[in-house]
Design a protein around this motif. Sequence first.
Motif, PDB file in Angstrom:
ATOM      1  N   ILE A  98      34.462  62.286  22.205  1.00 13.61           N
ATOM      2  CA  ILE A  98      36.328  61.621  23.156  1.00 13.61           C
ATOM      3  C   ILE A  98      36.866  63.099  23.307  1.00 13.61           C
ATOM      4  N   PRO A  99      37.220  63.508  24.509  1.00 10.69           N
ATOM      5  CA  PRO A  99      37.783  64.876  25.050  1.00 10.69           C
ATOM      6  C   PRO A  99      39.483  64.550  24.310  1.00 10.69           C
ATOM      7  N   ARG A 100      39.497  65.467  23.720  1.00  3.96           N
ATOM      8  CA  ARG A 100      41.311  65.707  22.360  1.00  3.96           C
ATOM      9  C   ARG A 100      42.460  65.589  23.925  1.00  3.96           C
ATOM     10  N   GLY A 101      41.960  65.523  25.007  1.00  3.08           N
ATOM     11  CA  GLY A 101      42.953  64.862  26.041  1.00  3.08           C
ATOM     12  C   GLY A 101      43.099  63.571  26.626  1.00  3.08           C
ATOM     13  N   ASN A 102      43.154  62.598  25.800  1.00  4.62           N
ATOM     14  CA  ASN A 102      42.854  61.231  26.192  1.00  4.62           C
ATOM     15  C   ASN A 102      43.380  60.742  25.476  1.00  4.62           C
ATOM     16  N   PRO A 103      44.273  60.075  26.571  1.00  3.12           N
ATOM     17  CA  PRO A 103      45.355  59.487  26.471  1.00  3.12           C
ATOM     18  C   PRO A 103      45.138  57.922  25.531  1.00  3.12           C
TER      19      PRO A 103
END
Length: 166
Positions: free
Chosen positions: A4-9
């Motif tokens: 999961i990308p770190r920036g996913n809200p």
Amino acid sequence: AYSIPRGNPFRTRSGARAEIYAYGLRNPWRFSFDRSTGDLVIGDVGQSEVEEIDFARRGTARGANFGWRVWEGRSRYTPGESAPKARFPVITHSHSAGWCSITGGYIVRDPALPQLRGRYVYGDYCGGRVWAATLSSGRATGDKQLNLSQVGSISSFGQDSAGHVY
């Protein structure tokens, strides 16, 4: 490897799936990114009355609520429910006008089609017509049917590495 990308809200939100980036879409049928700007465009098939095109400038779709199932297009679909900070579509077409299943396309950057440069092309599975509009945050301008032969059952558009649209 799956991550999961770190920036996913929703990555750290309790009770939410970390994979979700935006929500409130009923049946997104073809989405694309403008190859020049990175803007996101989504064709979203309606439930019973309205087909829609959703648009977000690059970087602004993070955590966005596109309104389904409270809203179908710009019309209330589910009374008594709320859709916090819902974004309304930039284009809607009604079933009463012959639309049944919108097919998202591309913002044209095809060097062979200068008359369509910067315009979003899309269609409808039932209508067989190709349309184009210029999109911006919150609205679309010049939304018109193109003067092309009818195409039966438009289910997808394509784009090659040079930007040619099919």
